[in-house]
Design a protein around this motif. Structure first.
Motif, short mmCIF file in Angstrom:
data_model
loop_
_atom_site.label_atom_id
_atom_site.label_comp_id
_atom_site.label_asym_id
_atom_site.label_seq_id
_atom_site.Cartn_x
_atom_site.Cartn_y
_atom_site.Cartn_z
N ARG A 137 0.83 -1.20 0.00
CA ARG A 137 0.00 0.00 0.00
C ARG A 137 0.86 1.26 0.00
N GLU A 138 1.99 1.21 0.69
CA GLU A 138 2.91 2.35 0.64
C GLU A 138 3.42 2.56 -0.78
N ASP A 139 3.76 1.49 -1.47
CA ASP A 139 4.21 1.59 -2.86
C ASP A 139 3.12 2.19 -3.75
N ILE A 140 1.89 1.69 -3.60
CA ILE A 140 0.78 2.17 -4.42
C ILE A 140 0.56 3.66 -4.16
N ALA A 141 0.58 4.07 -2.91
CA ALA A 141 0.40 5.49 -2.58
C ALA A 141 1.54 6.32 -3.17
N ARG A 142 2.76 5.79 -3.15
CA ARG A 142 3.91 6.52 -3.71
C ARG A 142 3.74 6.72 -5.21
N VAL A 143 3.31 5.68 -5.92
CA VAL A 143 3.07 5.81 -7.36
C VAL A 143 1.94 6.81 -7.62
N ALA A 144 0.86 6.71 -6.87
CA ALA A 144 -0.28 7.62 -7.07
C ALA A 144 0.13 9.07 -6.87
N ARG A 145 0.89 9.35 -5.83
CA ARG A 145 1.33 10.73 -5.58
C ARG A 145 2.22 11.23 -6.71
N ALA A 146 3.09 10.36 -7.22
CA ALA A 146 3.98 10.77 -8.30
C ALA A 146 3.20 11.09 -9.58
N VAL A 147 2.28 10.20 -9.94
CA VAL A 147 1.50 10.43 -11.17
C VAL A 147 0.61 11.66 -11.01
N ALA A 148 0.09 11.89 -9.81
CA ALA A 148 -0.81 13.02 -9.57
C ALA A 148 -0.12 14.37 -9.75
N GLU A 149 1.19 14.39 -9.81
CA GLU A 149 1.90 15.63 -10.12
C GLU A 149 1.71 16.02 -11.58
N TYR A 150 1.24 15.09 -12.41
CA TYR A 150 1.13 15.33 -13.85
C TYR A 150 -0.28 15.18 -14.38
N GLU A 151 -1.11 14.35 -13.76
CA GLU A 151 -2.48 14.20 -14.21
C GLU A 151 -3.36 13.72 -13.07
N HIS A 152 -4.66 13.80 -13.29
CA HIS A 152 -5.63 13.44 -12.26
C HIS A 152 -5.58 11.94 -12.02
N VAL A 153 -5.49 11.56 -10.73
CA VAL A 153 -5.45 10.15 -10.34
C VAL A 153 -6.68 9.82 -9.52
N VAL A 154 -7.35 8.73 -9.90
CA VAL A 154 -8.49 8.21 -9.17
C VAL A 154 -8.10 6.89 -8.56
#
Length: 374
Positions: A71-88
């Motif tokens: 879950r920490e990994d998934i949150a890390r990826v989500a935060r990184a992608v959210a710097e560039y586009e909307h993440v759901v």
């Protein structure tokens, strides 16, 4: 494919009959489009995205004590992608608060029940059809009933209803990670993951190809052998070879110090096919190797660890790649991706627990084409 040892969480995922759905695709209901309708086009990943979908893993029976770490990994990826586009982020209703806390305010968390994190395979693939986006539900069946998927089998229908996107039920069983396209009518696909009795019993390759062409708007399918029965996906193409532009592909290559195995032989077979093939527009393929790290220098590990850089994700303005900890290999992979995606940032993200579960960043993300949200 990648240097991928035995099946992703194999001992825990071999749950035949648990949460299973029918291998055959039922007829369309009143809320679904006819899969034979003309005009669809499956776009390339580098085209504009409206959003990225991800999923918050819930199965302790799969992840065990690694569930907090993944879950920490998934949150890390989500935060990184959210710097560039909307993440759901899709999360079970009882897990929304925890997902929001981990992902932060930059990620939208939507209450929608899921089993695991592999959004690439559970979220429908999207096609443009008549100027609108349609979701093609590929009838996810847990990679051939290898893992519990009661909730994940419903993600396609539920998600599309939530977002008001028309749904088309595919006449076959597949996963998003098994399909790689250039957006110009060419599809790369492994036989092992689709022409397989655990997804499409009794269907020939020719019949499956015809169904893929009709459903996704594909003009030409290039079939690679892949590997059967050695990982949960039966060798998805998105850990073997990826388009970076029409006519140009990156191919997974083992580190020179890694002994030859079924995955390196599958990559050799793919190279041979691609070197002699042409795409839907008649272009010969330019095949560029993307070498793996030295397994003696990576920070992660485990029997199911996926050490390929090929499982990258292309978002609006950026490409996300794994950071494995072999500094020389990480830097080399980043340079190759920068060369092939000029104008995009190339962002390394640590995903050791995701990789230990047999997947990568691409496996954990799913793009919806269209105008960016916001």
């Amino acid at each position: 494919m990648s240097h991928r040892p035995p099946p992703r969480r194999s001992a825990l995922r071999m749950l035949a009959g648990v949460g299973a759905v029918a291998l055959g695709a039922p007829a369309c209901g009143p809320d679904e489009k006819d899969a034979a309708a003309p005009g669809p086009r499956m776009g390339a990943e580098w085209e504009s995205h409206a959003r990225t979908f991800m999923a918050w893993p819930a199965l302790r029976s799969v992840w065990g004590d690694d569930l907090p770490a993944v879950r920490e990994d998934i949150a890390r990826v989500a935060r990184a992608v959210a710097e560039y586009e909307h993440v759901v982020m899709l999360a079970g209703p009882g897990r929304v608060a925890a997902a929001r806390k981990a992902c932060g305010s930059g990620v939208e968390v939507v209450p929608l029940a899921v089993d695991d994190l592999w959004a690439r395979d559970t979220v429908p693939v999207f096609v443009e059809d008549g100027g609108k986006v349609t979701g093609v539900d590929l009838n996810f069946n847990g990679w051939g009933d290898k893992q519990e998927h009661t909730r994940d089998a419903r993600v396609g229908r539920t998600l599309l209803a939530e977002y008001g996107i028309p749904r088309r039920k595919a006449p076959l069983v597949a996963e998003g990670g098994s399909l790689e396209t250039d957006g110009e009518g060419t599809l790369l696909v492994t036989e092992s993951s689709v022409v397989n009795g655990n997804r499409n019993p009794g269907k020939s390759r020719d019949r499956i190809e015809a169904e893929l062409k009709r459903t996704l708007g594909i003009e030409k399918a290039v079939w690679l052998a892949g590997v059967r029965g050695q990982d949960i996906t039966d060798a998805h193409v998105d850990s073997l070879v990826r388009f970076t532009a029409p006519g140009v592909v990156l191919l997974d290559r083992a580190h020179p110090d890694t002994p030859a195995d079924v995955w390196s032989r599958a990559a050799d077979q793919a190279k041979g096919v691609l070197s002699g093939a042409t795409d839907a527009k008649g272009r010969r393929f330019e095949v560029v190797g993307l070498p793996q790290p030295d397994l003696a220098r990576i920070t992660g590990g485990g029997d199911d660890f996926v050490s390929t850089y090929i499982n990258f994700y292309v978002a609006n303005g950026a490409v996300f790649m794994p950071r494995f900890g072999d500094r020389r290999a990480d830097s080399r992979a980043r340079s190759i991706l920068r060369e092939h995606f000029p104008g995009r940032d190339v962002v390394p993200v640590r995903i050791d627990t995701i990789a230990s579960g047999g997947g990568g960043i691409h496996c954990a993300t799913h793009d919806q084409p269209g105008r960016p949200v916001g």
